[in-house]
Scaffold this motif. Structure first.
Motif, mmCIF file in Angstrom:
data_model
loop_
_atom_site.group_PDB
_atom_site.id
_atom_site.type_symbol
_atom_site.label_atom_id
_atom_site.label_comp_id
_atom_site.label_asym_id
_atom_site.label_seq_id
_atom_site.Cartn_x
_atom_site.Cartn_y
_atom_site.Cartn_z
ATOM 1 N N SER A 44 -37.973 85.504 -62.686
ATOM 2 C CA SER A 44 -38.961 85.910 -63.699
ATOM 3 C C SER A 44 -38.374 85.863 -65.102
ATOM 4 C CB SER A 44 -39.473 87.320 -63.409
ATOM 5 O OG SER A 44 -38.430 88.275 -63.518
ATOM 6 N N MET A 45 -37.043 85.712 -65.211
ATOM 7 C CA MET A 45 -36.416 85.560 -66.524
ATOM 8 C C MET A 45 -36.976 84.353 -67.272
ATOM 9 S SD MET A 45 -32.718 84.144 -65.164
ATOM 10 C CE MET A 45 -31.959 83.690 -66.705
ATOM 11 N N TRP A 46 -37.507 83.351 -66.524
ATOM 12 C CA TRP A 46 -38.061 82.166 -67.176
ATOM 13 C C TRP A 46 -39.532 82.439 -67.498
ATOM 14 C CZ3 TRP A 46 -34.972 80.605 -62.666
ATOM 15 C CH2 TRP A 46 -33.632 80.434 -63.042
ATOM 16 N N THR A 47 -39.712 83.080 -68.632
ATOM 17 C CA THR A 47 -41.006 83.603 -69.024
ATOM 18 C C THR A 47 -42.024 82.519 -69.350
ATOM 19 O OG1 THR A 47 -39.675 85.357 -70.002
ATOM 20 C CG2 THR A 47 -42.007 85.418 -70.441
ATOM 21 N N ALA A 48 -41.562 81.291 -69.585
ATOM 22 C CA ALA A 48 -42.507 80.193 -69.811
ATOM 23 C C ALA A 48 -43.413 79.998 -68.604
ATOM 24 C CB ALA A 48 -41.753 78.899 -70.113
ATOM 25 N N ASN A 49 -42.984 80.476 -67.449
ATOM 26 C CA ASN A 49 -43.791 80.378 -66.235
ATOM 27 C C ASN A 49 -44.607 81.633 -65.961
ATOM 28 O OD1 ASN A 49 -40.912 78.830 -65.094
ATOM 29 N ND2 ASN A 49 -42.827 77.706 -65.294
ATOM 30 N N ALA A 50 -44.544 82.614 -66.845
ATOM 31 C CA ALA A 50 -45.249 83.863 -66.581
ATOM 32 C C ALA A 50 -46.758 83.706 -66.700
ATOM 33 C CB ALA A 50 -44.775 84.957 -67.545
ATOM 34 N N ALA A 51 -47.208 82.884 -67.656
ATOM 35 C CA ALA A 51 -48.643 82.818 -67.928
ATOM 36 C C ALA A 51 -48.946 81.636 -68.837
ATOM 37 C CB ALA A 51 -49.109 84.108 -68.608
ATOM 38 N N THR A 52 -50.234 81.335 -68.964
ATOM 39 C CA THR A 52 -50.738 80.454 -70.013
ATOM 40 C C THR A 52 -51.487 81.328 -71.005
ATOM 41 O OG1 THR A 52 -51.003 78.641 -68.432
ATOM 42 C CG2 THR A 52 -52.139 78.427 -70.532
ATOM 43 N N VAL A 53 -51.251 81.075 -72.292
ATOM 44 C CA VAL A 53 -51.838 81.902 -73.350
ATOM 45 C C VAL A 53 -52.618 81.015 -74.315
ATOM 46 C CG1 VAL A 53 -51.389 83.613 -75.146
ATOM 47 C CG2 VAL A 53 -49.835 83.429 -73.183
ATOM 48 N N GLY A 62 -48.016 77.816 -65.483
ATOM 49 C CA GLY A 62 -48.041 78.511 -66.765
ATOM 50 C C GLY A 62 -47.715 77.639 -67.958
ATOM 51 N N ALA A 63 -47.122 78.281 -68.976
ATOM 52 C CA ALA A 63 -46.900 77.632 -70.271
ATOM 53 C C ALA A 63 -45.863 76.521 -70.218
ATOM 54 C CB ALA A 63 -46.486 78.678 -71.306
ATOM 55 N N ALA A 64 -45.136 76.399 -69.126
ATOM 56 C CA ALA A 64 -44.169 75.301 -68.999
ATOM 57 C C ALA A 64 -44.852 73.942 -68.994
ATOM 58 C CB ALA A 64 -43.344 75.469 -67.721
ATOM 59 N N ASN A 65 -46.155 73.917 -68.737
ATOM 60 C CA ASN A 65 -46.928 72.672 -68.758
ATOM 61 C C ASN A 65 -48.076 72.745 -69.773
ATOM 62 O OD1 ASN A 65 -45.554 71.186 -66.614
ATOM 63 N ND2 ASN A 65 -46.319 72.807 -65.282
ATOM 64 N N LEU A 101 -42.114 82.963 -73.757
ATOM 65 C CA LEU A 101 -43.557 82.742 -73.714
ATOM 66 C C LEU A 101 -44.064 82.842 -75.147
ATOM 67 C CD1 LEU A 101 -46.112 82.441 -71.849
ATOM 68 C CD2 LEU A 101 -46.312 84.939 -72.006
ATOM 69 N N ARG A 102 -44.760 81.800 -75.602
ATOM 70 C CA ARG A 102 -45.220 81.761 -76.983
ATOM 71 C C ARG A 102 -46.633 82.342 -77.082
ATOM 72 N NH1 ARG A 102 -43.930 75.380 -77.886
ATOM 73 N NH2 ARG A 102 -43.966 75.826 -80.108
#
Length: 445
Positions: free
Chosen positions: A105-114, A175-178, A371-372
């Motif tokens: 979960s440290m890779w927050t870019a995968n936490a969500a899409t914003v 999530g936000a990684a894509n 996560l941006r």
């Protein structure tokens, strides 16, 4: 009204370890079962957060997940007291046990899409936690991620939260990684680029053959619908299956964008020209497309150094900086390219290097760690203030890490019942520091 892009970095958890769980992630697999340093990893992450804050960025912190995940192990049939569940799972199903100890979960870019309020129909900031169905150890995250995000962005006047997509690979969402947003500035309506790896409901379309495509077209469409995005500010592009098969498991391993800049590898996309033309047409302005040729930087070098898993941030109008891992500096070809890049006629004017080796060895660079969230000043004021990095919070979190984290952790240590107690004690204190409430399962039972 002022507008900001806030980077919320994932705080590395107390069970940071190298289990080699992600098939398709070359760095993760190559460092499997090495001894990790949770304390060093957390401090490296905090140091990067503090550096960005000192550059003038608004910087936030996102709490880690509870691990080992005793509740998942119980759902899988391991019974008894906590220490008995740990012992049985470690002995009888070690691969499953390691997955339930992941600190990914440290890779927050995968936490969500914003999606920021400037883009959405109802004028609110929308959050959808990623379901991460492609990897069992990551599929354990969405429920807690959703609770943490709701505790951070609680004011329903400004923020809207959605449940993660159905837990099925047809709607695999990473999530936000894509996901990348282009805009003239953070306060104006932008164009949101969703990058997918395959069509789940049409097997005739291109798809990788060696490694899985984790993001589906159908998932990207669903998130755009949930967020109330207009077709006029959404573009869908497909990642090149050939680069997925070379270890590019997310788009943010092969491309990064910010405002009017797209920095990417020439092998990143299918139908690049068509997709980029649509981006510019919908944005209504030209974009700096910075293509890195294969003969200058190979895909292999890009993956090993995470050249594109860098943060691209705006320090002032027309002046962007790349936040890169030191692995880029240590690779002669990549370092030379970045040195040449800052002399080109683009908004990218500087490169700053950071040591995030503990994360890099597990398969995530600077971009994975954040996560941006684009916010205006009213929305920023409505964010839980205890998750925004200040000098005081930085000092307190470093003290918290020193108090609770181990210097070293091996795969054998994961079955130590004391580690579970240490982790829960640390997280319980963290929720008080960050005023999150009862977001963890052990706090809610």
């Amino acid at each position: 009204m002022q507008h900001f892009e806030v980077n919320f970095d994932g705080l590395v958890g107390p069970t940071h370890n190298y289990a080699g769980l992600s098939f398709g992630n070359v760095a993760s697999l190559s460092n499997a079962k090495s001894t990790s340093s949770p304390k060093s990893a957390a401090k490296q992450g905090l140091a990067k957060m503090k550096a960005l804050q000192e550059m003038g960025m608004v910087q936030g912190v996102l709490a880690p997940q509870e691990r080992p995940d005793i509740y998942a192990l119980r759902r899988l049939g391991f019974k008894g007291e906590d220490h008995e569940v740990l012992a049985k799972a470690a002995k009888e199903a070690p691969a499953i046990f390691r997955a339930c100890c992941s600190a990914s979960s440290m890779w927050t870019a995968n936490a969500a899409t914003v999606s920021p309020s400037a883009d959405t129909r109802n004028g609110k900031v929308h959050f959808t936690p990623a379901n991460l169905t492609n990897k069992f150890h990551r599929s354990l995250e969405p429920e807690t991620s959703g609770r943490i995000l709701q505790a951070m962005f609680a004011n329903s006047r400004y923020f809207e939260h959605h449940r993660h997509l159905p837990d099925n690979e047809h709607f695999g969402d990473e999530g936000a990684a894509n996901h990348t947003r282009f805009c003239s500035d953070y306060g104006h309506a932008g164009v949101e680029l969703f990058v997918y790896g395959r069509h789940a409901f049409d097997s005739s379309k291109p798809a990788p053959t060696r490694y899985p495509a984790r993001q589906t077209f159908e998932a990207s469409e669903a998130v755009a619908r949930l967020h109330g995005l207009s077709p006029d500010n959404v573009v869908f592009m497909q990642q090149n299956p050939a680069v997925i098969d070379q270890g590019v498991f997310h788009n943010d391993v092969i491309a990064v964008g910010n405002q009017n800049v797209m920095f990417y590898h020439e092998e990143a996309f299918i139908n690049e020209a068509q997709g980029f033309a649509e981006l510019e047409q919908k944005l209504g302005q030209s974009i700096h497309f910075i293509k890195v040729p294969t003969n200058v930087v190979s895909v292999d070098d890009a993956v090993k150094t995470y050249l594109f898993n860098t943060q691209l941030i705006t320090l002032k109008p027309g002046h962007m900086a790349i936040i890169a891992p030191t692995e880029c500096q240590e690779n002669e070809r990549v370092a030379q390219y970045l040195n040449d890049l800052v002399g080109m006629d683009t908004p990218i004017k500087e490169v700053r290097y950071f040591d995030v080796k503990q994360s890099m060895r597990n398969g995530g660079g600077p971009a994975c760690l954040r996560l941006r969230v684009a916010l205006n000043d009213q929305e920023l004021a409505a964010v839980n203030p205890n998750v925004i990095l200040t000098d005081e919070l930085y000092a307190r979190l470093n003290q918290w890490v020193d108090k609770h984290y181990r210097d070293e952790l091996s795969s054998d240590d994961l079955a130590d019942p004391n580690l579970l107690i240490e982790s829960r004690t640390a997280l319980d204190e963290l929720t008080q520091i960050m005023h999150l409430g009862s977001v963890y399962p052990f706090q809610r039972v």
